[in-house]
Write a protein that holds these residues in place. Structure first.
Motif, PDB file in Angstrom:
ATOM      1  N   GLU A  28      42.080 -26.514  41.043  1.00  0.00           N
ATOM      2  CA  GLU A  28      40.667 -26.924  41.232  1.00  0.00           C
ATOM      3  C   GLU A  28      40.642 -28.272  42.263  1.00  0.00           C
ATOM      4  O   GLU A  28      40.980 -29.425  41.526  1.00  0.00           O
ATOM      5  N   GLY A  29      39.611 -28.262  43.158  1.00  0.00           N
ATOM      6  CA  GLY A  29      39.671 -29.371  43.613  1.00  0.00           C
ATOM      7  C   GLY A  29      40.084 -29.615  45.472  1.00  0.00           C
ATOM      8  O   GLY A  29      39.650 -28.247  45.663  1.00  0.00           O
ATOM      9  N   SER A  30      40.131 -30.780  46.181  1.00  0.00           N
ATOM     10  CA  SER A  30      39.385 -30.795  47.175  1.00  0.00           C
ATOM     11  C   SER A  30      40.581 -30.600  48.540  1.00  0.00           C
ATOM     12  O   SER A  30      41.015 -32.180  48.498  1.00  0.00           O
ATOM     13  N   TRP A  31      41.061 -30.187  49.106  1.00  0.00           N
ATOM     14  CA  TRP A  31      42.281 -29.753  49.754  1.00  0.00           C
ATOM     15  C   TRP A  31      43.141 -30.648  49.044  1.00  0.00           C
ATOM     16  O   TRP A  31      44.313 -30.060  48.382  1.00  0.00           O
TER      17      TRP A  31
ATOM     18  N   ALA B 265      30.354 -22.002  51.162  1.00  0.00           N
ATOM     19  CA  ALA B 265      31.592 -23.069  51.524  1.00  0.00           C
ATOM     20  C   ALA B 265      32.861 -22.674  52.143  1.00  0.00           C
ATOM     21  O   ALA B 265      33.782 -22.692  52.238  1.00  0.00           O
ATOM     22  N   ALA B 266      32.744 -21.265  51.813  1.00  0.00           N
ATOM     23  CA  ALA B 266      34.064 -20.555  52.118  1.00  0.00           C
ATOM     24  C   ALA B 266      33.766 -19.924  53.775  1.00  0.00           C
ATOM     25  O   ALA B 266      34.801 -19.876  54.847  1.00  0.00           O
ATOM     26  N   LEU B 267      33.131 -20.396  54.126  1.00  0.00           N
ATOM     27  CA  LEU B 267      32.388 -20.453  55.615  1.00  0.00           C
ATOM     28  C   LEU B 267      32.409 -21.255  56.888  1.00  0.00           C
ATOM     29  O   LEU B 267      32.683 -21.042  58.035  1.00  0.00           O
TER      30      LEU B 267
ATOM     31  N   ALA C 265      43.811 -14.082  47.915  1.00  0.00           N
ATOM     32  CA  ALA C 265      44.774 -12.817  48.580  1.00  0.00           C
ATOM     33  C   ALA C 265      46.502 -13.765  49.270  1.00  0.00           C
ATOM     34  O   ALA C 265      47.417 -13.070  49.230  1.00  0.00           O
ATOM     35  N   VAL C 266      45.884 -14.634  49.631  1.00  0.00           N
ATOM     36  CA  VAL C 266      47.023 -14.859  50.700  1.00  0.00           C
ATOM     37  C   VAL C 266      48.545 -16.193  50.193  1.00  0.00           C
ATOM     38  O   VAL C 266      49.959 -15.353  50.233  1.00  0.00           O
ATOM     39  N   ALA C 267      47.931 -16.747  48.847  1.00  0.00           N
ATOM     40  CA  ALA C 267      49.281 -17.213  47.924  1.00  0.00           C
ATOM     41  C   ALA C 267      49.618 -15.987  46.797  1.00  0.00           C
ATOM     42  O   ALA C 267      50.855 -15.571  47.060  1.00  0.00           O
TER      43      ALA C 267
ATOM     44  N   LEU D 133      52.163 -23.727  49.594  1.00  0.00           N
ATOM     45  CA  LEU D 133      51.224 -24.111  49.209  1.00  0.00           C
ATOM     46  C   LEU D 133      49.543 -23.909  50.386  1.00  0.00           C
ATOM     47  O   LEU D 133      49.943 -23.192  51.271  1.00  0.00           O
ATOM     48  N   ASP D 134      48.989 -22.768  48.938  1.00  0.00           N
ATOM     49  CA  ASP D 134      47.635 -22.145  49.936  1.00  0.00           C
ATOM     50  C   ASP D 134      46.611 -22.855  49.969  1.00  0.00           C
ATOM     51  O   ASP D 134      45.739 -23.096  48.638  1.00  0.00           O
ATOM     52  N   LEU D 135      45.627 -23.668  50.518  1.00  0.00           N
ATOM     53  CA  LEU D 135      44.936 -24.622  50.224  1.00  0.00           C
ATOM     54  C   LEU D 135      43.636 -23.496  50.984  1.00  0.00           C
ATOM     55  O   LEU D 135      43.289 -22.947  52.407  1.00  0.00           O
ATOM     56  N   GLY D 136      42.777 -23.309  50.313  1.00  0.00           N
ATOM     57  CA  GLY D 136      41.245 -22.773  50.178  1.00  0.00           C
ATOM     58  C   GLY D 136      41.352 -21.396  49.839  1.00  0.00           C
ATOM     59  O   GLY D 136      41.558 -20.188  50.580  1.00  0.00           O
ATOM     60  N   THR D 137      42.469 -21.402  49.038  1.00  0.00           N
ATOM     61  CA  THR D 137      42.501 -19.685  48.036  1.00  0.00           C
ATOM     62  C   THR D 137      42.169 -19.113  47.969  1.00  0.00           C
ATOM     63  O   THR D 137      42.274 -17.844  47.938  1.00  0.00           O
ATOM     64  N   GLY D 138      41.171 -19.045  47.856  1.00  0.00           N
ATOM     65  CA  GLY D 138      39.749 -18.494  47.205  1.00  0.00           C
ATOM     66  C   GLY D 138      40.021 -16.860  46.752  1.00  0.00           C
ATOM     67  O   GLY D 138      40.220 -17.888  45.482  1.00  0.00           O
ATOM     68  N   SER D 139      39.679 -15.491  46.575  1.00  0.00           N
ATOM     69  CA  SER D 139      40.698 -14.704  46.401  1.00  0.00           C
ATOM     70  C   SER D 139      41.932 -14.814  45.477  1.00  0.00           C
ATOM     71  O   SER D 139      42.106 -13.927  44.618  1.00  0.00           O
TER      72      SER D 139
ATOM     73  N   VAL E 145      35.698 -12.264  50.932  1.00  0.00           N
ATOM     74  CA  VAL E 145      36.422 -10.728  51.485  1.00  0.00           C
ATOM     75  C   VAL E 145      37.350 -11.260  51.708  1.00  0.00           C
ATOM     76  O   VAL E 145      37.767 -11.614  53.384  1.00  0.00           O
ATOM     77  N   PRO E 146      38.965 -11.083  51.770  1.00  0.00           N
ATOM     78  CA  PRO E 146      39.889 -11.484  52.327  1.00  0.00           C
ATOM     79  C   PRO E 146      39.824 -10.278  53.380  1.00  0.00           C
ATOM     80  O   PRO E 146      39.263  -8.948  53.668  1.00  0.00           O
ATOM     81  N   ARG E 147      39.897 -11.210  55.077  1.00  0.00           N
ATOM     82  CA  ARG E 147      40.218 -10.124  56.235  1.00  0.00           C
ATOM     83  C   ARG E 147      41.657  -9.685  57.057  1.00  0.00           C
ATOM     84  O   ARG E 147      42.415 -10.930  56.579  1.00  0.00           O
TER      85      ARG E 147
ATOM     86  N   ALA F  40      38.320 -25.433  46.403  1.00  0.00           N
ATOM     87  CA  ALA F  40      36.616 -26.905  45.618  1.00  0.00           C
ATOM     88  C   ALA F  40      36.276 -25.890  44.327  1.00  0.00           C
ATOM     89  O   ALA F  40      36.062 -26.218  44.244  1.00  0.00           O
ATOM     90  N   SER F  41      36.231 -24.495  44.634  1.00  0.00           N
ATOM     91  CA  SER F  41      35.459 -23.572  43.472  1.00  0.00           C
ATOM     92  C   SER F  41      35.963 -22.577  43.017  1.00  0.00           C
ATOM     93  O   SER F  41      37.078 -22.378  42.156  1.00  0.00           O
ATOM     94  N   ALA F  42      35.461 -23.757  41.512  1.00  0.00           N
ATOM     95  CA  ALA F  42      35.626 -22.900  40.011  1.00  0.00           C
ATOM     96  C   ALA F  42      35.801 -21.228  39.565  1.00  0.00           C
ATOM     97  O   ALA F  42      36.946 -21.129  39.730  1.00  0.00           O
TER      98      ALA F  42
ATOM     99  N   SER G  21      46.834 -21.600  55.493  1.00  0.00           N
ATOM    100  CA  SER G  21      45.610 -22.131  55.092  1.00  0.00           C
ATOM    101  C   SER G  21      44.397 -21.779  56.563  1.00  0.00           C
ATOM    102  O   SER G  21      44.516 -21.634  56.822  1.00  0.00           O
ATOM    103  N   ASN G  22      43.578 -20.671  55.062  1.00  0.00           N
ATOM    104  CA  ASN G  22      42.736 -20.177  56.097  1.00  0.00           C
ATOM    105  C   ASN G  22      41.107 -21.018  55.374  1.00  0.00           C
ATOM    106  O   ASN G  22      40.712 -20.514  55.195  1.00  0.00           O
ATOM    107  N   PRO G  23      40.538 -21.834  56.004  1.00  0.00           N
ATOM    108  CA  PRO G  23      40.122 -23.277  55.943  1.00  0.00           C
ATOM    109  C   PRO G  23      38.215 -21.912  56.096  1.00  0.00           C
ATOM    110  O   PRO G  23      38.680 -21.122  56.793  1.00  0.00           O
ATOM    111  N   PRO G  24      37.083 -22.973  55.559  1.00  0.00           N
ATOM    112  CA  PRO G  24      36.406 -23.013  56.862  1.00  0.00           C
ATOM    113  C   PRO G  24      36.109 -22.980  58.208  1.00  0.00           C
ATOM    114  O   PRO G  24      36.767 -24.188  57.834  1.00  0.00           O
ATOM    115  N   TYR G  25      36.064 -21.756  58.697  1.00  0.00           N
ATOM    116  CA  TYR G  25      35.962 -22.688  59.704  1.00  0.00           C
ATOM    117  C   TYR G  25      34.840 -22.323  61.045  1.00  0.00           C
ATOM    118  O   TYR G  25      34.622 -22.501  62.654  1.00  0.00           O
TER     119      TYR G  25
END
Ligand code: SAM
Length: 282
Positions: free
Chosen positions: A170-173, A210-212, A127-129, A119-125, A94-96, A146-148, A187-191
């Motif tokens: 789709e892919g890793s970083w 994987a998002a967290l 939202a940022v892009a 480029l938005d790395l770990g774009t999820g929903s 959920v975008p924060r 990385a998540s289809a 990027s807002n990666p898992p941290y």
């Protein structure tokens, strides 16, 4: 049996949600609006309206899920972010609100009217892009995840905003952008670390792990992103990464060790260190 009114159901649900939610009344209003297919203002204008059995049953199911800790955004299916309503489901974080800082810092560095690559790395929903693309229509924005499943949500979100085009891969970083360079990388990666006690929070438990979680230490994703940045930044380009409020010092070091310049950390509206920026040589 006489049907309950909107106000009766709201009062009962707010009392039931109060132990688990600090916004119990608001949650109840959003969920009953959802169950009755009304907007919240329409619902609130009709406190004495009887609620039919199907809507009451739907509401009861939503309140049960909410009291078990499910985020309200998953239950209503969307979350406000920037100027947008982003569709969300359990395939995406959920975008924060604090992540809007990334958008602000990015658009400050993207001149309006120029064909910038972003480029938005770990774009999820997405939202940022999508927020960046909506503010800078001349930018060429790419989102990677990385998540289809997340990318399906992101593509639907981008398609629902008029005149916004984002390319999702789709892919890793850095894998999906090998050999390419960008003027701004966000990027807002898992941290979180794998043993972070916050992961026990029922709301976080509903979100994709994987998002967290980045790994045992929490900084693994940011380290990988920082290490690859210089190979993917155009001259003078910026890397902007969100991180945990106690990670600022470590992230500044990762950025400096990766050869980035002008490294600094910005605070969010709560005054917490939230995003670190660094720049490639011009
Ligand atoms: C904290 S969420 C951020 C989502 C969205 N950008 C936001 O701010 O709301 C991190 C995202 O990184 C993705 N992710 C995790 N590991 C990844 C990897 N190795 N490569 C690409 N994306 C990854 C997750 O699937 C998730 O969508």
């Amino acid at each position: 049996m006489s049907k309950h009114t909107v106000e009766e159901l709201l009062a009962a649900a707010a009392a039931r949600l109060a132990p688990s939610s600090s916004s119990a009344r608001l949650d109840a209003e959003l969920l009953l609006a959802q169950a009755m297919r009304f907007s919240r203002p329409t619902l609130l204008a009709r406190p004495a309206q009887p609620v039919d059995d199907a809507a009451a049953a739907g509401f009861e199911a939503l309140v049960a899920r909410r009291s078990a800790g499910e985020p309200i955004a998953y239950l209503v299916g969307h979350k406000a972010f920037w100027t947008l309503e982003i569709a969300v489901d359990p395939r995406v974080l959920v975008p924060r609100p604090e992540t809007e800082l990334l958008v602000e810092l990015a658009i400050e560095r993207i001149p309006a009217g120029e064909a910038t690559r972003v480029l938005d790395l770990g774009t999820g929903s997405g939202a940022v892009a999508i927020a960046i693309a909506s503010e800078r229509p001349d930018a060429d924005v790419v989102g990677v995840d990385a998540s289809a499943g997340a990318l399906t949500v992101a593509r639907d979100n981008a398609a629902s905003v008029e005149d916004v085009g984002v390319e999702f891969r789709e892919g890793s970083w850095w894998g999906p952008v090998a050999g390419e360079r960008f003027d701004v990388i966000v990027s807002n990666p898992p941290y979180l670390a794998a043993d972070d006690p916050h992961l026990a929070d029922p709301a976080l438990a509903c979100e994709p792990r994987a998002a967290l979680v980045a790994g045992p230490g929490g900084l693994e994703a940011i380290a990988e992103i920082a290490a690859g940045a210089l190979a993917h930044l155009a001259p003078g380009g910026w890397l902007i990464v969100e991180h945990g409020f106690e990670q600022g010092e470590a992230v500044r070091k990762l950025f400096a060790d990766a050869g980035l310049r002008e490294v600094e950390t910005r605070r969010d509206l709560a005054g917490l260190e939230r995003a670190t920026l660094g720049r490639a040589a011009g």
